[in-house]
Design a protein around this motif. Structure first.
Motif, PDB file in Angstrom:
ATOM      1  N   ALA A   1     -24.806 -33.191  -5.177  1.00  0.00           N
ATOM      2  CA  ALA A   1     -24.628 -34.448  -4.699  1.00  0.00           C
ATOM      3  C   ALA A   1     -25.599 -35.351  -5.127  1.00  0.00           C
ATOM      4  N   ILE A   2     -26.119 -36.533  -4.471  1.00  0.00           N
ATOM      5  CA  ILE A   2     -26.797 -37.419  -4.591  1.00  0.00           C
ATOM      6  C   ILE A   2     -27.907 -37.610  -3.292  1.00  0.00           C
ATOM      7  N   GLY A   3     -28.898 -38.468  -3.529  1.00  0.00           N
ATOM      8  CA  GLY A   3     -29.827 -38.610  -2.409  1.00  0.00           C
ATOM      9  C   GLY A   3     -31.059 -39.704  -2.650  1.00  0.00           C
ATOM     10  N   LEU A   4     -31.346 -40.377  -1.506  1.00  0.00           N
ATOM     11  CA  LEU A   4     -32.426 -41.316  -1.631  1.00  0.00           C
ATOM     12  C   LEU A   4     -33.638 -40.594  -0.635  1.00  0.00           C
ATOM     13  N   SER A   5     -34.872 -41.177  -1.060  1.00  0.00           N
ATOM     14  CA  SER A   5     -36.130 -40.764  -0.566  1.00  0.00           C
ATOM     15  C   SER A   5     -37.123 -41.606  -0.778  1.00  0.00           C
ATOM     16  N   THR A   6     -38.245 -41.383   0.116  1.00  0.00           N
ATOM     17  CA  THR A   6     -39.416 -42.215  -0.154  1.00  0.00           C
ATOM     18  C   THR A   6     -40.780 -41.021   0.143  1.00  0.00           C
ATOM     19  N   TRP A   7     -41.910 -41.566  -0.288  1.00  0.00           N
ATOM     20  CA  TRP A   7     -42.899 -40.930  -0.064  1.00  0.00           C
ATOM     21  C   TRP A   7     -44.372 -41.877   0.361  1.00  0.00           C
ATOM     22  N   ALA A   8     -44.456 -41.929   1.525  1.00  0.00           N
ATOM     23  CA  ALA A   8     -45.573 -42.842   2.237  1.00  0.00           C
ATOM     24  C   ALA A   8     -45.401 -44.123   1.564  1.00  0.00           C
ATOM     25  N   THR A   9     -43.988 -44.491   1.550  1.00  0.00           N
ATOM     26  CA  THR A   9     -43.637 -46.010   1.214  1.00  0.00           C
ATOM     27  C   THR A   9     -42.286 -46.280   2.057  1.00  0.00           C
ATOM     28  N   SER A  10     -42.233 -47.523   2.429  1.00  0.00           N
ATOM     29  CA  SER A  10     -40.945 -48.265   2.787  1.00  0.00           C
ATOM     30  C   SER A  10     -40.298 -48.827   1.984  1.00  0.00           C
ATOM     31  N   ALA A  11     -39.035 -48.404   1.767  1.00  0.00           N
ATOM     32  CA  ALA A  11     -38.113 -49.088   0.629  1.00  0.00           C
ATOM     33  C   ALA A  11     -36.833 -49.481   1.200  1.00  0.00           C
TER      34      ALA A  11
ATOM     35  N   SER B   1     -46.015 -48.047 -12.775  1.00  0.00           N
ATOM     36  CA  SER B   1     -46.097 -48.525 -11.211  1.00  0.00           C
ATOM     37  C   SER B   1     -44.768 -49.180 -10.873  1.00  0.00           C
ATOM     38  N   ILE B   2     -44.715 -49.333  -9.681  1.00  0.00           N
ATOM     39  CA  ILE B   2     -43.532 -50.212  -9.122  1.00  0.00           C
ATOM     40  C   ILE B   2     -43.968 -51.430  -8.200  1.00  0.00           C
ATOM     41  N   GLU B   3     -43.627 -52.498  -8.416  1.00  0.00           N
ATOM     42  CA  GLU B   3     -44.094 -53.814  -7.591  1.00  0.00           C
ATOM     43  C   GLU B   3     -43.448 -53.773  -6.487  1.00  0.00           C
ATOM     44  N   THR B   4     -44.105 -54.258  -5.387  1.00  0.00           N
ATOM     45  CA  THR B   4     -43.610 -54.417  -4.036  1.00  0.00           C
ATOM     46  C   THR B   4     -42.789 -55.628  -3.977  1.00  0.00           C
ATOM     47  N   GLY B   5     -41.504 -55.690  -3.383  1.00  0.00           N
ATOM     48  CA  GLY B   5     -40.631 -56.947  -2.987  1.00  0.00           C
ATOM     49  C   GLY B   5     -39.863 -57.290  -4.310  1.00  0.00           C
TER      50      GLY B   5
ATOM     51  N   GLY C   1     -42.979 -44.355  -9.565  1.00  0.00           N
ATOM     52  CA  GLY C   1     -43.992 -44.969  -8.632  1.00  0.00           C
ATOM     53  C   GLY C   1     -44.884 -44.015  -7.871  1.00  0.00           C
ATOM     54  N   GLY C   2     -44.770 -42.661  -8.546  1.00  0.00           N
ATOM     55  CA  GLY C   2     -45.288 -41.592  -7.660  1.00  0.00           C
ATOM     56  C   GLY C   2     -46.869 -41.270  -8.059  1.00  0.00           C
ATOM     57  N   TRP C   3     -47.303 -40.455  -7.345  1.00  0.00           N
ATOM     58  CA  TRP C   3     -49.070 -40.195  -7.602  1.00  0.00           C
ATOM     59  C   TRP C   3     -49.833 -41.424  -7.438  1.00  0.00           C
TER      60      TRP C   3
ATOM     61  N   SER D   1     -43.312 -51.864   1.362  1.00  0.00           N
ATOM     62  CA  SER D   1     -44.689 -51.571   1.433  1.00  0.00           C
ATOM     63  C   SER D   1     -44.973 -50.054   1.139  1.00  0.00           C
ATOM     64  N   GLY D   2     -46.204 -49.791   1.020  1.00  0.00           N
ATOM     65  CA  GLY D   2     -46.775 -48.339   1.290  1.00  0.00           C
ATOM     66  C   GLY D   2     -47.349 -47.983  -0.356  1.00  0.00           C
ATOM     67  N   LYS D   3     -47.667 -46.630  -0.314  1.00  0.00           N
ATOM     68  CA  LYS D   3     -48.561 -46.189  -1.614  1.00  0.00           C
ATOM     69  C   LYS D   3     -47.688 -46.032  -2.673  1.00  0.00           C
ATOM     70  N   GLU D   4     -46.463 -45.655  -2.626  1.00  0.00           N
ATOM     71  CA  GLU D   4     -45.886 -45.510  -3.878  1.00  0.00           C
ATOM     72  C   GLU D   4     -44.412 -46.014  -4.252  1.00  0.00           C
ATOM     73  N   GLY D   5     -43.522 -45.483  -4.611  1.00  0.00           N
ATOM     74  CA  GLY D   5     -42.108 -46.343  -5.425  1.00  0.00           C
ATOM     75  C   GLY D   5     -41.163 -45.690  -4.400  1.00  0.00           C
ATOM     76  N   PHE D   6     -40.146 -45.148  -5.667  1.00  0.00           N
ATOM     77  CA  PHE D   6     -38.539 -44.839  -4.894  1.00  0.00           C
ATOM     78  C   PHE D   6     -38.637 -43.241  -5.507  1.00  0.00           C
ATOM     79  N   LEU D   7     -37.705 -42.614  -4.733  1.00  0.00           N
ATOM     80  CA  LEU D   7     -37.204 -41.375  -5.057  1.00  0.00           C
ATOM     81  C   LEU D   7     -35.622 -41.263  -4.879  1.00  0.00           C
TER      82      LEU D   7
END
Length: 824
Positions: free
Chosen positions: A561-571, A694-698, A668-670, A645-651
């Motif tokens: 299947a598929i999934g969406l996630s984040t790590w120390a980030t709002s997306a 890297s991933i840009e905010t906004g 945009g990990g690590w 917002s946050g430290k990273e990007g998308f998962l």
């Protein structure tokens, strides 16, 4: 348990001589047939005595509260909120009466700046580590304290737990300026809950309040905890790498000073850690706690010498790592660190008349420590900046100490842009040895046994300084054992290897897995330790070429299947579409309604907001939501994603089978420094492909993933980003054969990491051998984990009869087996 006979294959019987028998899960009913052919007349790679070693880093309270035998926590009142938000100078202490910690001109010395001012009639009690101070009935414990008192006073020192005294109280007379006072306790009871109390009828100042067991490793003062040091010794390691790890190249590289702070996350520097313990600096540890440096460079060198291992120190190269990623641009500071490294070599190797050899001799060791290898840097993510500095270190060391080999590194991962760049720099500069680090899933270790088969035999040698399979279950240790057969087969390239980390205090864990676990009263071997010990104590001197058949395997397309996630980030995610290869729509969600198509399996907070699916918690990690059919294959996934917002990007996940088995594109990990595709297998992750970025905010990004069979292609904003083909077999049957020149034995090492037994026709190539062989077997259920009270992964020794140039042996399911066969 009585001795038992057990059939071990066709025409061969083993007499079990251990008190344990193999667990039922290892004696599977199903059997897979293999062949193993040995060429005893041929010569494979020579294996150095230093092939396997240990890596010590002060992580998981491995030093203070661990290998360093001091029983008092925060003995010099140097804990600080600057080191840890929960700390105060009185952390681990309780005051009865009035006392305050001062940092003024009355201090003990410039490096030991805080001390306790105890008012008349007051006392202070230390709680030690874990549940308290551990003492054993009949054993001696040495107390010491630095104290001063303007008026003569007598300190009363007691050792007790909730049930009462653990030893007779001691009286210590104090008068005048700072001086060290000593006393000895003999424990009357055993307890893991002890408390040490110092009381004074008159005002007094205290510092360096200490309690050591007399029974340290080899009886050394300021010594090591005996059971932990003995577990290192039992491995017979060829080297000891120290003191890190991330704590080497993180924090400030500056000197201690009033301006920079005296214990403010300074990078580990060896000169801080030698000399009298009361004059050594304390420091904030990268792993979130305070370190006393009572266990310092001198003690590390002594440990290596005591166990007959090669010392291998690591020094900072002025490029921070472990997520900090900063290159220090200060030529004067760089020159000072290079000189510090030259001074370190003199401390280790110089005569007792040299400047730093004299310091070593004054500490009690006039003889040199015979340092032959030194590593500069650790896991730098800025390879160009690191290597420019490494060259200067290497040039200075080779000019002054040409016999010392200087080791470089290749960054924090087994592949990717940093790895490739670092390796090119190392190769082009003719570096002697490169340190590789990686922590991957068991599947990765089973898939990559041949990693070093294709390495350039004339290029830099390999130091595998840190590796582990992300778990302490038997299945993890099995995969590591399978991988180690490949390390030995390539012993002409892989010259040094060490599992990491070494120790974990069960109440202070920052990292898992770990080789040895402990608390304040016990220690136990992980399953991984048992594998390491088996290989390290049965290495042999030379590889004997051999071949084995492979396991029949069937491989289909990537499904899930598929999934969406984040790590120390709002997306925010939108416009999710899944389309079959023929164009048929399989799934779609524009979030114009609710999120009922999705299942939340991770952490975080998800909600539909303004037509997008938003994860709003910028601190949560692994916030996975999943949708779709686990049977999907050969499809295209489209997602629009925006970082809020946050430290990273998308998962963005695909091939999702369950919460522990999936792929995801980590953009945009690590700390937003690189992007990679990671594969999760039984919860452990491996990196399949990575790039800096890297991933840009906004900004809204279009993410597309094309899955065809076992090939995946990834697109970012319509441009092909990269791809991979996941078609490597996770081969469960691995082997290597070595020869022990001292005993004349062939050592046949076989790993069977599957649920069926491996009936194996072994052909020793006409070698004349004794009819009996010694057998050591490790076998258990895949999920078995050793603990303080239960150790299902324990070696079983036996004697095998019926051995000849050709014989059949059935290796149990989920097992590691070593056969030592003497040649005539």
């Amino acid at each position: 348990m009585s001795r038992t006979r057990w059939r071990l294959g066709l025409g061969a019987t083993a007499l079990l001589t251990a008190t344990a028998v193999l667990p039922a899960p290892a004696q599977a009913a199903t059997v897979t047939d293999y062949t193993l052919t040995v060429d005893p007349a041929a010569q494979g790679a020579a294996i150095d005595d230093t092939m396997y070693g240990v890596f010590f880093e002060d992580i998981n309270r491995a030093a203070d509260g661990g290998l360093y035998a001091e029983l008092v926590q925060n003995r010099s009142f140097e804990y600080s909120t600057a080191d840890n938000r929960s700390y105060t100078p009185l952390t681990a202490w309780t005051v009865d009466g009035t006392a305050q910690v001062l940092n003024d001109a009355g201090r003990l010395n410039e490096r030991n700046r805080s001390y306790l001012s105890l008012s008349a009639g007051s006392s202070v009690t230390n709680a030690g580590y874990n549940t308290g101070i551990r003492v054993e009935a009949g054993k001696k414990y040495d107390f010491s304290v630095w104290a001063r008192a303007e008026a003569a006073t007598t300190l009363t020192v007691t050792l007790q737990d909730a049930a009462g005294p653990l030893a007779s109280a001691r009286q210590v007379a104090v008068k005048g300026g700072w001086a060290q006072y000593r006393a000895t306790f003999t424990a009357s009871r055993t307890s893991s809950y002890g408390r040490l109390t110092v009381a004074s009828p008159a005002a007094a100042a205290l510092d360096m309040v200490s309690l050591f067991p007399r029974d340290t490793y080899r009886g050394e003062p300021n010594g090591l905890r005996k059971d932990l040091a003995e577990k290192i010794e039992a491995l017979h390691p060829g080297f000891v790498r120290f003191p890190g790890g991330c704590l080497v190249n993180t924090g400030s590289m500056e000197d201690y000073s009033e301006a920079s702070g005296w214990q403010r996350a300074r990078a580990y520097q060896w000169k801080d850690t030698i000399g009298p313990v009361e004059q050594r600096a304390t420091n904030a540890n990268f792993w979130g706690y305070n370190q006393s440096y009572g266990l310092g460079y001198y003690e590390y060198f002594r440990l290596a010498e005591d166990i007959g291992a090669m010392p291998l120190p690591v020094v900072p190269a002025l490029v921070t790592g472990c997520g900090q990623n900063k290159a220090v641009a200060d030529d004067a500071l760089l020159k000072r660190h290079i000189q510090d490294t030259l001074d370190l070599i003199e401390f280790a190797n110089g005569p007792a008349t040299s400047t730093w050899g004299k310091v070593r001799a004054a500490m009690g060791h006039p003889r040199p420590f015979h340092l032959t290898h030194i590593e500069v840097g650790n896991e730098e993510n800025l390879p160009d900046e690191f290597f420019a500095r490494f060259r200067q270190f290497r040039a200075a060391i080779q000019a002054t100490y040409p016999g010392v080999q200087v080791i470089s590194n290749s960054g924090p991962d087994d592949s990717g842009t940093t790895f490739d760049t670092a390796w090119k720099l190392n190769r082009d500069a003719g570096v002697d040895m490169v340190d590789e680090h990686y922590y991957n899933s068991p599947q990765w270790f089973l898939q990559n046994n041949d990693r070093y088969d294709s390495y350039d035999r004339s290029g830099p040698k390999i130091f595998l300084g840190e590796y582990a399979s992300q778990g302490n279950a038997w299945k993890n240790a099995l995969s590591e054992a399978a991988y180690m057969t490949g390390l030995e087969r390539n012993a002409d390239v892989v010259k040094l290897a060490s599992y990491a980390p070494l120790f974990a205090n069960e109440d202070y864990v920052q990292w898992r897995p770990d080789l040895v676990w402990f608390n304040n009263h016990a220690s136990w071997n992980s399953a991984n330790y048992e594998v390491q010990k088996l290989f390290m104590t049965n290495t042999g001197d030379r590889v004997v070429p051999s071949k084995a058949s492979l396991t029949p395997s069937v491989s289909g397309p990537i499904t899930g299947a598929i999934g969406l996630s984040t790590w120390a980030t709002s997306a925010a995610y939108d416009d999710v579409r899944v389309t079959a290869a023929d164009g048929t729509a399989l799934f779609g969600d524009d979030f114009s309604g609710d999120a009922s198509k999705w299942t939340h399996t991770g952490t975080g907070t998800w909600a539909v907001q303004d037509g997008r699916y938003v994860q709003t918690d910028a601190t949560a990690e692994n916030t996975m939501v999943q949708a779709g059919d686990p049977a999907w294959h050969d499809y295209d996934l489209h997602v629009k994603a925006t970082k809020k917002s946050g430290k990273e990007g998308f998962l963005v996940a695909f091939g999702v089978k369950d919460t522990g088995n999936y792929y995801w594109w980590n953009l945009g990990g690590w700390n937003n420094t690189q992007s990679a595709v990671e594969q999760a297998s039984d919860g452990g992750k491996s990196t399949l492909v990575s790039k800096a970025g890297s991933i840009e905010t906004g900004r809204a990004y279009d993410i597309d993933i094309k899955v065809r069979g076992r090939q995946v292609t990834l697109y970012l904003d319509g441009q092909e980003w990269g791809g991979f083909t996941d078609d490597r077999a996770a081969e469960p049957f691995r082997q290597v054969v070595t020869r022990d020149a001292a005993t004349g034995e062939l050592i046949v090492k076989v790993v069977n990491a599957q649920d069926s037994a491996a009936r194996t026709a072994i052909d020793l190539g006409g070698a004349q051998v004794a009819s009996r062989a010694r057998v050591t077997t490790l076998a258990a259920a895949p999920d078995a984990v050793n603990s303080e009270t239960n150790t299902p992964v324990t070696p079983v020794t036996s004697t095998l009869s019926g051995v000849s140039a050709k014989f059949t042996y059935t290796f149990p399911a989920n097992s590691v087996t070593f056969l030592r066969i003497r040649q005539r």
